[in-house]
Design a protein around this motif. Structure first.
Motif, PDB file in Angstrom:
ATOM      1  N   LYS B  42     115.510 105.253 101.675  1.00 26.94           N
ATOM      2  CA  LYS B  42     115.589 104.072 102.549  1.00 26.94           C
ATOM      3  C   LYS B  42     114.352 103.970 103.446  1.00 26.94           C
ATOM      4  O   LYS B  42     113.690 102.944 103.484  1.00 26.94           O
ATOM      5  N   SER B  43     114.094 105.064 104.163  1.00 23.58           N
ATOM      6  CA  SER B  43     112.961 105.036 105.092  1.00 23.58           C
ATOM      7  C   SER B  43     111.657 104.822 104.346  1.00 23.58           C
ATOM      8  O   SER B  43     110.790 104.073 104.803  1.00 23.58           O
ATOM      9  N   THR B  44     111.522 105.480 103.220  1.00 24.57           N
ATOM     10  CA  THR B  44     110.298 105.336 102.444  1.00 24.57           C
ATOM     11  C   THR B  44     110.083 103.871 102.057  1.00 24.57           C
ATOM     12  O   THR B  44     108.974 103.350 102.174  1.00 24.57           O
ATOM     13  N   PHE B 157     113.889  97.969 111.152  1.00 24.87           N
ATOM     14  CA  PHE B 157     114.578  98.956 111.986  1.00 24.87           C
ATOM     15  C   PHE B 157     114.837 100.201 111.146  1.00 24.87           C
ATOM     16  O   PHE B 157     115.407 100.107 110.069  1.00 24.87           O
ATOM     17  N   ASP B 158     114.444 101.368 111.644  1.00 24.05           N
ATOM     18  CA  ASP B 158     114.767 102.608 110.926  1.00 24.05           C
ATOM     19  C   ASP B 158     115.758 103.429 111.742  1.00 24.05           C
ATOM     20  O   ASP B 158     115.374 104.110 112.687  1.00 24.05           O
ATOM     21  N   GLU B 159     117.006 103.372 111.390  1.00 21.04           N
ATOM     22  CA  GLU B 159     118.077 104.097 112.077  1.00 21.04           C
ATOM     23  C   GLU B 159     117.924 104.035 113.590  1.00 21.04           C
ATOM     24  O   GLU B 159     117.861 105.074 114.250  1.00 21.04           O
ATOM     25  N   PRO B 160     117.868 102.838 114.147  1.00 19.70           N
ATOM     26  CA  PRO B 160     117.529 102.740 115.568  1.00 19.70           C
ATOM     27  C   PRO B 160     118.636 103.248 116.490  1.00 19.70           C
ATOM     28  O   PRO B 160     118.388 103.522 117.645  1.00 19.70           O
TER      29      PRO B 160
HETATM   30 MG    MG Z   1     115.348 107.975 106.945  1.00 13.50          MG
END
Ligand code: MG
Ligand code: ADP
Lengths: 293, 363
Positions: B42-44, B157-160
């Motif tokens: 996901k983050s990638t 948004f990354d796991e904010p």
């Molecule tokens: Mg991540």
């Protein structure tokens, strides 16, 4: 019931008493240790302001019959005068600080935030030079300076000091930049900042304690350094304060001028103390950066 | 205000493919949530959209313009990081104006924009503070403020919310949603929390091992999961799974469980499942599809011994063993028995799911 109630405040007073005694003991011990370290400094300063004759006759007493600047005036008579030696020292120290910071900051930044082939090897090589004893390379250094026509030059001396200051400084700066979270740089990149802006506006302000530490060590080491200054400077007008001190203590007329020597020590010492105290807060943070978290 | 297209996007680290070809078309102002277990890419994917990671293959386009080779600053996107990534040596106002300064915007306009964003997020009183002087929730708002001042094409948004406590997380969740309604902007939001995904998303994208398992509106994913993975990931508590065989028994289509128990498949499902008769399948049923009261068409009654009872207030979770697996049912509190006792449980077979035993695909 009443007894139990009554005993409580007494107990508390006892505990409070224990606290106070312990605190008093702490103050006493800390005060003694501080005195132990401060005494030589106080003693030097006190002697430097005595009349010259009294400094020689009674160097032990802290209070003197009269306040006098005679010792400082006599110091003026040593060689080219203490002010010109102090000026030389200031030039050398500030030059060393400027050049060290100028090289160590980008070097540390590079080692911390970029990956390139041979990086680890290069870093280890730079660090390994810390293990070379200064005395063992005096001759080659002398030859190199001569070849560069920088012997007997303050700039040449600055170059030598910077060389010896760099490994530690690069190490410090790499740690300081390592402590800056990667996400901050990424946030800045998304905000549209250039490499240069990121270094100037984000990285440097956060790594400032590291820079302060590097600058302070460069200043103190170059300010106090004796051997290289003695060997590479031959012109009396170019001497730095530590060499002046030796000239004073080895005596102008065969005897040691204690008063002038203490004045010289005071002059040499005060900038270091002021610098250390004013940068202390940064310096402690700089040394521990990266140690925690 | 932009469309975001991902075309067969790949990210490889050496031999390892973290993202293995993601295709997604995100509409203007759509709020898309990427959800999946930790390490699924996901983050990638998000970081490739942001330009923080080089794209190994495929194409990313914002508003029809391929951005593969553009620097993050040139993509007109804003990102909120998990740990906020606020500049610690700058005040809140400076944090928010930094990107506008980079664009050489006039001072007066910067100030106006910062003030407007601060009002929207109720952080007007904090503008002179440093991030270190703020609470977690306040930092979160500042991070969002930094994103909205620039009025970007896409929000990332990354796991904010993962650094906030449970209560604040729920509060900020609705706040982000409200913000999106107030300032409609194409948004990609990454989380590992399926509840966050379900509550916030216009469309949920479930990722697994570098691939999209399924993308669709939250209700669609809940009711019609495309795979066993999605079925297990969406919904809380998770769907129950049992190995079974689909068999034709006379006129009926039935499921035979591992211990020989037979469950009748409702007629409405026959057309769909009949072709898979005699195949090994995985039978899935959500805890919510079981009840203490019967009487509904297609319900199957089961006698079970309850091992564990968890009263949650609105519903009570009961755990019991069936055909070699532990199952969970969410039942009405008034029907909850004591642990160790037995009860009659009614399975709503109209809400059953079947998955291919080998591939996990929904049948
Ligand atoms: Mg991540
Ligand atoms: N710089 C990297 N080098 C090698 N592997 C990486 C790197 N960054 C991430 N990965 C791997 O890629 C996969 C996906 O990571 P990520 O996108 O961060 O997952 P998540 O879905 O939890 O956000 C993980 O298996 C991770 O280990």
């Amino acid at each position: 019931m009443t007894l139990a109630n009554a005993s409580k405040p007494i107990l508390r007073r006892d505990e409070a008493g224990g606290e106070t005694v312990r605190y008093a003991l702490f103050v006493l011990v800390a005060g003694l240790v501080a005195l132990f370290f401060l005494m030589p400094i106080v003693w030097s300063i006190a002697n430097s302001f005595k009349p010259a004759a009294e400094a020689l006759a009674d160097p032990v007493s802290l209070v003197s019959s009269a306040f006098s600047l005679e010792n400082y005036r006599r110091l003026e008579g040593v060689g080219a005068g203490w002010t010109s030696y102090a000026a030389n020292s200031v030039v050398v120290a500030l030059g060393t600080v400027a050049l060290t910071v100028l090289v160590a900051v980008p070097a540390g930044y590079g080692f911390s935030k970029f990956r390139f082939p041979g990086q680890t090897l290069l870093f280890v090589l730079v660090m390994a030079t810390m293990m070379i004893p200064f005395q063992s390379i005096l001759t080659p250094l002398f030859l190199i300076l001569k070849w560069l026509r920088l012997q007997n030059s303050l700039f040449g001396l600055v170059l030598i000091y910077v060389t010896f200051q760099l490994p530690f400084s690069i190490f410090m700066m790499r740690n300081a930049f390592d402590a800056v979270p990667r996400a901050l740089i990424e946030a800045a990149r998304i905000d549209g900042a250039s490499q240069w802006t990121i270094l100037r506006r984000i990285m440097l302000p956060i790594a400032l304690p590291g820079v302060a530490t590097v600058a302070m060590f460069a200043f103190l080491n170059s300010w106090n350094e004796f051997l290289a200054a003695l060997i590479f400077l031959s012109d009396q007008n170019k001497f730095t304060l530590p060499i002046m001190l030796v000239n004073v203590s080895s005596g102008i007329y065969g005897i040691i001028d204690w008063g002038a020597l203490q004045a010289g020590i005071t002059v040499t010492m005060v900038p270091c103390i002021v610098l250390f105290l004013s940068l202390q807060r940064y310096y402690v943070r700089g040394l521990t950066a990266g140690a925690v978290k | 205000m932009a469309r975001l297209e991902l075309k067969r996007v790949i990210k490889s680290y050496g031999n390892y493919e973290a993202v293995r070809g993601v295709d997604l078309d995100i509409a203007d102002n759509e709020f898309v949530v990427f959800v999946g277990p930790s390490g699924c890419g996901k983050s990638t994917t998000l970081r490739m959209i942001a330009g923080l990671e080089h794209i190994s293959g495929g194409e990313i386009a914002i508003d029809g313009r391929v951005v593969n080779r553009l620097q993050p600053g040139e993509r007109d996107i804003a990102m909120v990081f998990q740990n906020y990534a606020l500049y610690p040596h700058m005040s809140v106002a400076e944090n928010m104006s930094f990107c506008l300064e980079q664009q050489r915007m006039p001072r007066a306009e910067i100030e106006a924009r910062v003030r407007r964003a601060a009002e929207t997020l109720h952080i007007g009183a904090l503008l002179d503070r440093r991030p270190g002087q703020l609470s977690g929730g306040q930092r979160q708002r500042v991070a969002m403020g930094r994103a909205i001042v620039r009025n970007p094409k896409v929000f990332l948004f990354d796991e904010p919310l993962s650094n906030l406590d449970a209560k604040l997380r729920v509060q900020m969740r609705t706040e982000i949603k409200r913000l999106h309604q107030l300032i409609p902007t194409t948004t990609v939001y990454v989380t590992h929390d399926q509840i966050e995904a379900m509550t916030m998303a216009d469309r949920v994208v479930v990722m697994n091992a570098g691939l999209i398992e399924q993308a669709g509106p939250p209700q669609e994913l809940y009711h019609h999961p495309a795979s066993r993975f999605v079925a297990g990931f969406i919904g809380s508590p998770s769907m129950n799974f049992l190995d079974a065989r689909l068999e034709i028994s006379g006129d009926d289509l039935v499921l035979v469980l591992a211990d020989g128990l037979v469950l009748r498949v409702p007629e409405a499902k026959w057309a769909r499942y009949r072709p898979h008769a005699d195949e090994p399948v995985v039978f899935g049923i959500r805890p919510e599809a079981m009840s203490g009261t019967g009487g509904r068409a297609g319900a199957v009654a089961l006698e079970v011994t309850v091992d564990l009872v968890e009263p949650l207030g609105a519903a009570t979770m009961i755990y019991f063993d069936l055909a070699g697996a532990t199952l969970c049912a969410s039942i009405e509190p008034e029907h909850a028995p004591a642990a160790g006792s037995s009860m009659t449980l009614h399975l709503d077979m109209n809400r059953m799911h079947l998955f291919d035993a080998a591939s996990g695909r929904a049948l």
